[in-house]
Scaffold this active site. Structure first.
Site, PDB file in Angstrom:
ATOM      1  N   LYS A  95      11.338   2.523  -7.322  1.00  5.85           N
ATOM      2  CA  LYS A  95      10.877   1.299  -7.994  1.00  5.85           C
ATOM      3  C   LYS A  95      10.907   1.487  -9.503  1.00  5.85           C
ATOM      4  CE  LYS A  95       7.922   0.225  -4.089  1.00  5.85           C
ATOM      5  NZ  LYS A  95       6.581   0.314  -3.544  1.00  5.85           N
ATOM      6  N   ASP A 121       9.724   6.747  -2.876  1.00  5.21           N
ATOM      7  CA  ASP A 121       9.754   5.290  -2.869  1.00  5.21           C
ATOM      8  C   ASP A 121       9.267   4.743  -4.234  1.00  5.21           C
ATOM      9  OD1 ASP A 121      10.091   2.886  -1.228  1.00  5.21           O
ATOM     10  OD2 ASP A 121       7.948   2.622  -1.690  1.00  5.21           O
TER      11      ASP A 121
END
Ligand code: ADP
Ligand code: ASP
Ligand code: MG
Length: 817
Positions: free
Chosen positions: A683, A679
């Site tokens: 980003k 995750d």
């Protein structure tokens, strides 16, 4: 002297006629001398046309005649005293019999000439005149019906006859002067030729009758009594936010009505204009309302335009050819050809470079126009000087109108921005040299959307409506909807923004409401909806609504939704999303989405992809756009990992911290989804791409926090066991950190187009040392922020802040700024 004209709806019901009686009584009480004009009862002219045409086709339906008759009888029975009813009913019956005979004649002959048609439709005004006269006789006194066909004299152009003003004015004057004590009620719309045959003045022509009477009698005003509060900024049936105008010049009223504002018939303006007689449009159903005054001077308002009007059923005729178009005399020949055949050209545009002339005509005249032009220029077409005429159908026109336009710059810019921003393709443009009007030809299906978008753009004191289609009502989605509800009032009062939730879906159901789903009750509306969730359908319904200022909000983490983004952009709908999938899958997809959004001039906003509501994506964008050069990004963008390392100290084991984080809801059901760093990687990837690097997930170097055995454990339970088994490994990191008086941080770095994410031990000098809780932190080192980087820090997860970020994107859409 005043002329009072009552339109179709004003004489259509007992309630409206009671208002009419009141209005006339008031004038009489003031001793104003008045002459009255009436239209047929609303809908009756259409019914008469239907009966006439059906008869010509041999399928006349007697029920239609009964309907026509009953409409009149019902009113008499409710408003006229019983003793006086019979003579009126007998008179009306006589008229009905004549009408029936005529229809029978047409049925036998199977032929309906324009002359006969005019005669048949004249019965609408003949009957309404009789009716209104009798009613006024009873309630006001001394009324007398006037058969206008004996006084208003025209040529024999049946359907839209031309008035001989000189003769007609004389007739009118003599009649009115000969009956000083009578309340005269003229039949609107109908007239007669020199041979005494009935003609009509064109649909909506009763307004014109009133203006003719006013001119003949040198009246001080013409009052047009109708069913709306005067002339409005747009057709109120199409634009809910339309509002009434206090004042218009004759020219403005003429332009608005010519381009579709049905509230007044365009030729009405001419007799009034010549004698400077004001026309006041008033509402029979709200007689105290001031209405709209049409006069010589246009009073200034704070808006650059007065109103927007529209016409549907338009076709374009394109005449092209390098050999003729643009040459002297050609356009003259073209226009007079069409004029001779009474084809009305609504709009003309000419392009000399392309040697083409484009004409807009009503759809029902386009075939004839094409035939005439092809026939007239047959030889030129054969000689290839001209191409055969091209026709485009299913179009409409919208026109912005106002004398103020002349003095204001940027009016057309505003118009075309509003259209372009909403994906409306303009087929042709015309601006009159007077600069009172700019008209654009667009697809008929886009009329309502265009009118509303343009209305919002020009009348910006009104709330600008954002139409929201939201998918996902989980933690973030639900919080977002609640925030919308709470902030609704504030946005309306302080920012002139109205947010309307038009479509809503979760994975089970979907619901739509053009007037807005109730934000207090969205859960029930969604659960009770009969529509099963279906993304294809959701998108197609959203398209079908064709609403202006439309935005699609993706509040899911689904990998299916982003597949629709491109298609959504192509419908000129903006996307606001917290879903990271679109921007972090292949670079090709990322680039394609960006490019499509730019091409269609709409927004693709995803601030919450990185650091929830923290301003990170927008800061990077601002730095880049303002010419700064990014040198390095260092960041901690995983709230979960932050939390874990902030609590991994002292006696506590790594397994206990992870368990604790999970129990507090900080982790995914399988904590490895966070601890694997995927995750976080997504980003960083999005930031790197936004910074201009063409980079893929495979290019990122991730140092795993977890040893291999933990990553490979077959279940969550086994995973926890593996953490215990590997305790020594985690303890060694902790001890090392503590002995060096450092803290453990999982840091992502972007430098020279490369991303690395690794475990670091940082000392008290490091800006990331003091990070607490589950906070995110990001530092941008740039040319301008070289000595001391620009740092953004704060909570980077949680429904409230993420939903807040989605909300902020929504109100930052360029269409509402
Ligand atoms: P009447 O029968 O009284 O002559 P019309 O139906 O001819 O009435 O005209 C009134 C209607 O015109 C209104 O009900 C409204 O729907 C329509 N209309 C279209 N454009 C406008 C506008 N710009 N302002 C007001 N009304 C408009
Ligand atoms: N009754 C006619 C029509 O419907 C004239 C009018 O209403 O002004 O067109
Ligand atoms: Mg009318």
């Amino acid at each position: 002297m005043k002329i009072l004209k009552f339109g179709g709806t004003s004489v259509a019901s007992v309630q409206s006629l009671q208002s009419v009686i009141g209005i006339v009584q008031k004038e009489k009480a003031n001793n104003t001398s008045i002459v009255i004009v009436t239209s047929a009862i609303g809908g009756m002219t259409n019914l008469l046309i239907k009966m006439a045409e059906d008869s010509a086709h041999g399928n006349f339906d007697e029920n239609d005649l009964v309907k026509f008759q009953n409409k009149h009888f019902e009113i008499i029975k409710s408003l006229v005293e019983i003793t006086a009813q019979n003579p009126i009913i007998t008179q009306l019956k006589l008229l009905m019999n004549e009408l029936e005979d005529l229809l029978q004649g047409v049925t036998v002959l199977r032929e309906l000439s324009f002359q006969t048609k005019d005669l048949i439709i004249s019965y609408g005004e003949r009957c309404s005149t009789l009716l209104l006269t009798k009613i006024l006789n009873q309630y006001v006194g001394e009324a007398e019906a006037v058969n206008s066909s004996s006084y208003i004299i025209t040529d024999s152009y049946f359907g839209q006859a031309n008035v001989d003003e000189k003769v007609s004015f004389k007739n009118i004057k003599e009649l009115v002067e000969s009956k000083p004590n009578k309340l005269l009620v003229f039949a609107g719309f109908i007239a007669g030729n020199k041979e005494g045959r009935v003609t009509t003045l064109g649909r909506g022509g009763s307004d014109y009758t009133a203006a003719l009477l006013a001119a003949a009698l040198d009246a001080e005003a013409i009052e047009i009594w109708t069913d709306v509060n005067g002339m409005m900024t747009a057709d109120p049936r199409l634009v809910k936010k339309a509002f009434s105008l206090h004042n218009l010049s004759y020219t403005e009223a003429m332009e608005l009505s010519y381009f579709g504002a049905k509230v007044i018939y365009p030729p009405t303006m001419s007799p009034a204009f010549k004698r400077k007689i004001p026309i006041v449009i008033k509402n029979t159903f709200q007689s105290d309302f001031k209405g709209t005054r049409i006069q010589f001077e246009s009073e200034k308002t704070s808006y650059p335009i007065k109103g927007i009007s529209s016409i549907k059923d338009v076709s374009l005729v394109n005449v092209k050819g390098s050999g003729l178009v643009g040459k002297l005399g050609f356009s003259g020949r073209l226009f007079s050809l069409l004029a001779k055949q009474n084809i009305n050209i609504i709009l003309i545009t000419q392009s000399s470079s392309e040697h083409s002339i484009t004409l807009a005509v009503k759809h029902d005249e386009v075939d004839k126009a094409k035939e005439l032009i092809d026939e007239e220029f047959e030889l030129e077409i054969q000689a290839k000087l001209l191409e055969p005429v091209e026709v485009e159908n299913n179009l409409g026109i919208i026109a912005i109108v106002g004398e103020n336009m002349k003095q204001t710059v940027g009016v057309s810019g505003k118009l075309f921005y509003a259209l372009g921003r909403n994906g409306i393709n303009v087929r042709a443009i015309a601006q009159g040299s007077s600069e009172y009007n700019i008209s654009v030809v667009i697809k008929e299906d886009d009329l309502s959307k265009s009118l509303n978008a343009v209305h919002d753009a020009f009348f910006n004191h009104l709330n600008k409506t954002i139409h929201v289609f939201n998918v996902g009502v989980g933690n973030i989605g639900a919080t977002f909807l609640n925030q919308l509800e709470k902030q609704k009032e504030y946005l309306s009062q302080n920012n002139d923004i109205e947010i309307k939730l038009v479509g809503l879906s979760n994975s089970k159901k979907m619901v739509f409401n053009e007037h807005g789903v109730d934000l207090l009750n969205w859960k029930d509306e969604l659960n009770n909806s009969e529509l099963e969730a279906n993304l294809d359908e959701f998108i197609s319904i959203m398209d079908h609504f064709n609403l202006p200022n439309c935005v699609f909000v993706d509040n899911t983490a689904s990998s299916t939704l982003p597949k629709y983004y491109k298609q959504i952009f192509e419908s000129s709908i903006s996307v606001v999303t917290c879903n990271k999938i679109a921007n972090s899958s292949s670079y090709k997809e990322y680039a394609e989405l960006k490019q499509t959004a730019r091409k269609y001039g709409i927004d693709f906003l995803y601030e919450t992809n990185v650091g929830a509501g923290l301003p990170i994506v927008s800061v990077l964008k601002d730095l880049q756009m303002s010419g700064d050069r990014l040198l390095k990004i260092e960041a901690i963008l995983s709230g979960t990992i932050s939390y874990i390392f902030n609590h991994f100290k002292g006696e506590v084991t790594f397994a206990e911290v992870v368990k604790n984080a999970q129990e507090l809801g900080y982790t995914e059901p399988d904590p490895r989804d966070d601890l694997s760093g995927v995750d976080f990687m997504r980003k960083m990837l999005i930031l790197a791409r936004d910074a201009g690097y063409q980079i893929e997930a495979e290019d990122v170097t991730i140092d795993s926090i977890l040893p291999k055995s933990c990553l490979e454990a077959p279940s969550v339970e086994d995973f926890y066991q593996s953490l215990v088994d590997e305790n020594e490994y985690f303890e060694s990191i902790k001890l090392k950190a503590e002995s060096e008086q450092k803290v453990i941080r999982y840091i992502g770095v972007l430098e020279d187009g490369k991303i690395t994410i690794s475990l670091e031990l940082v000392d008290a000098q490091h800006p990331f040392y003091s990070l607490s809780g589950s906070d995110n932190i990001i530092s941008f080192t740039t040319e301008r922020y070289k000595e001391r980087p620009l740092v953004v820090k704060g909570p980077g997860a949680g429904a409230e802040v993420t939903a807040g970020g989605v909300f902020a994107d929504l109100v930052n859409l360029s269409s509402i700024r």
